[in-house]
Enzyme design. Structure first.
Site, PDB file in Angstrom:
ATOM      1  N   ASP A  11      -5.237 -18.371  47.565  1.00 23.10           N
ATOM      2  CA  ASP A  11      -5.533 -19.244  46.420  1.00 23.10           C
ATOM      3  C   ASP A  11      -4.634 -18.787  45.269  1.00 23.10           C
ATOM      4  O   ASP A  11      -3.996 -17.736  45.349  1.00 23.10           O
ATOM      5  CB  ASP A  11      -7.014 -19.080  46.035  1.00 23.10           C
ATOM      6  N   SER A  12      -4.631 -19.573  44.212  1.00 24.80           N
ATOM      7  CA  SER A  12      -3.890 -19.167  43.015  1.00 24.80           C
ATOM      8  C   SER A  12      -4.476 -17.889  42.408  1.00 24.80           C
ATOM      9  O   SER A  12      -3.839 -17.267  41.573  1.00 24.80           O
ATOM     10  CB  SER A  12      -3.973 -20.276  41.967  1.00 24.80           C
ATOM     11  N   CYS A  74      -7.328 -23.501  48.227  1.00 20.44           N
ATOM     12  CA  CYS A  74      -6.999 -23.967  46.878  1.00 20.44           C
ATOM     13  C   CYS A  74      -6.669 -25.452  46.984  1.00 20.44           C
ATOM     14  O   CYS A  74      -5.758 -25.838  47.732  1.00 20.44           O
ATOM     15  CB  CYS A  74      -5.781 -23.180  46.388  1.00 20.44           C
ATOM     16  N   GLU A 154     -10.676 -16.920  36.061  1.00 17.40           N
ATOM     17  CA  GLU A 154      -9.781 -15.785  36.349  1.00 17.40           C
ATOM     18  C   GLU A 154     -10.079 -14.593  35.441  1.00 17.40           C
ATOM     19  O   GLU A 154      -9.889 -13.450  35.828  1.00 17.40           O
ATOM     20  CB  GLU A 154      -8.309 -16.192  36.124  1.00 17.40           C
ATOM     21  N   CYS A 185     -12.151 -27.843  42.800  1.00 22.27           N
ATOM     22  CA  CYS A 185     -11.291 -26.662  42.622  1.00 22.27           C
ATOM     23  C   CYS A 185     -12.129 -25.486  43.096  1.00 22.27           C
ATOM     24  O   CYS A 185     -13.321 -25.393  42.766  1.00 22.27           O
ATOM     25  CB  CYS A 185     -10.924 -26.506  41.145  1.00 22.27           C
ATOM     26  N   HIS A 187     -12.299 -22.530  42.289  1.00 21.81           N
ATOM     27  CA  HIS A 187     -12.827 -21.612  41.272  1.00 21.81           C
ATOM     28  C   HIS A 187     -14.224 -22.048  40.797  1.00 21.81           C
ATOM     29  O   HIS A 187     -14.993 -21.228  40.317  1.00 21.81           O
ATOM     30  CB  HIS A 187     -11.903 -21.584  40.040  1.00 21.81           C
TER      31      HIS A 187
HETATM   32  N1  DGL Z   1      -8.504 -22.778  42.866  1.00 16.03           N
HETATM   33  C1  DGL Z   1      -7.574 -23.786  42.705  1.00 16.03           C
HETATM   34  C2  DGL Z   1      -7.990 -25.128  43.245  1.00 16.03           C
HETATM   35  O1  DGL Z   1      -8.800 -25.183  44.127  1.00 16.03           O
HETATM   36  C3  DGL Z   1      -6.617 -23.859  41.568  1.00 16.03           C
HETATM   37  C4  DGL Z   1      -6.962 -23.335  40.242  1.00 16.03           C
HETATM   38  C5  DGL Z   1      -5.707 -23.171  39.430  1.00 16.03           C
HETATM   39  O2  DGL Z   1      -5.004 -22.203  39.691  1.00 16.03           O
HETATM   40  O3  DGL Z   1      -5.426 -24.005  38.574  1.00 16.03           O
HETATM   41  O4  DGL Z   1      -7.528 -26.134  42.817  1.00 16.03           O
END
Ligand code: DGL
Length: 261
Positions: A11-12, A74, A154, A185, A187
């Site tokens: 993931d990011s 992600c 984050e 997302c 997160h």
């Molecule tokens: N966790 C990510 C997603 O599912 C991206 C969050 C990000 O880095 O902007 O989209």
């Protein structure tokens, strides 16, 4: 090859750990190598070209280190980079991606009004556009560009008062006016409790983690590379491009943070 026979998950940043929790539940005997690109997060506010480059470098690394499958945990990286990563590797190893859970939401809430929280990149890219178009008529989807939200996750401290303020500014205007929310997302599942504080305790929330875990089981079976049921509990390695003790601690904490239903 440091991660031979591991499933690579990336993931990011920390978001994919919400998916990793589901993967571990579904496949307790698998070894997982998790990589979060926290040094470059958030991806959702970068251009598709940059996201593709970052995601491809991680996939290359996972393949070089011997991973037997890759889960792009992600939505943003899936939207921007999955076709390229699949074209390069899918003939040899399974490559799985994420998709905002519009289908389960439409199924549970036919003709309902559904908010779709996701990053600006996810909502702009073709994958989401096509998906929402295909499901038109089954439910009404209202996209909400959640700029800044993944970046706040984050930083950790999910219970900071300004987290509720940020959520309130993004989705508060829809309070009482929608039937459910798609967390588009990875997160955001860490914020389920806070989202319900803003939007109401009983609002149904949908994310793609469990569906991706079931899909991974199917793909590992098809390729005949599923870890046998009688093998010991799998290992989990957490790695990040941000190699500080604080970051390591945040990753560990989130792996052990129960996610509400
Ligand atoms: N966790 C990510 C997603 O599912 C991206 C969050 C990000 O880095 O902007 O989209």
């Amino acid at each position: 090859m440091r991660y031979k026979n591991y499933v690579g998950v990336f993931d990011s940043g920390v978001g994919g750990i919400s998916v990793l929790q589901e993967l571990r539940k579904e496949l307790p005997h698998e070894d997982f190598y998790y990589f979060g690109d926290s040094a470059n997060a958030p991806y959702g506010e970068k251009s598709p070209r940059v996201i593709r480059k970052l995601a491809m470098a991680i996939a290359d690394h996972m393949v070089e280190e011997g991973c037997k499958a890759i889960v792009i945990a992600c939505n943003t990286a899936t939207s921007a980079a999955a076709p390229k990563i699949r074209a390069k590797y899918d003939a040899n190893i399974p490559i799985l991606g994420m998709e905002p859970a519009l289908k389960p939401a439409a199924k549970q809430l036919p003709h309902g009004k559904v908010l779709v929280m996701a990053t600006p990149a996810t909502l702009k890219l073709e994958k989401y556009q096509k998906l929402s178009h295909r499901l038109e008529g089954e439910a009404e989807f209202i996209p909400v560009l959640c700029k800044g939200l993944a970046g706040r996750v984050e930083q950790g401290d999910l219970d900071a008062p300004d987290m509720l303020e940020l959520l309130d500014s993004l989705i508060g205007p829809y309070r009482g006016q929608v039937d459910g929310i798609v967390l588009g997302c990875t997160h955001y599942p860490f914020l389920k409790r806070q989202i319900r504080t803003v939007m109401g305790e009983n609002i149904p929330l949908f994310d793609g983690g469990a569906g991706t875990a079931r899909q991974l089981r199917r793909r590992l079976l098809q390729h005949d590379i599923l870890a046998p049921e009688d093998s010991p509990e799998g290992h989990i390695i957490l790695d990040s491009s941000l190699r500080t003790p604080q970051e390591k601690e945040l990753y560990e904490t989130l792996l052990h943070t129960p996610i509400a239903d």
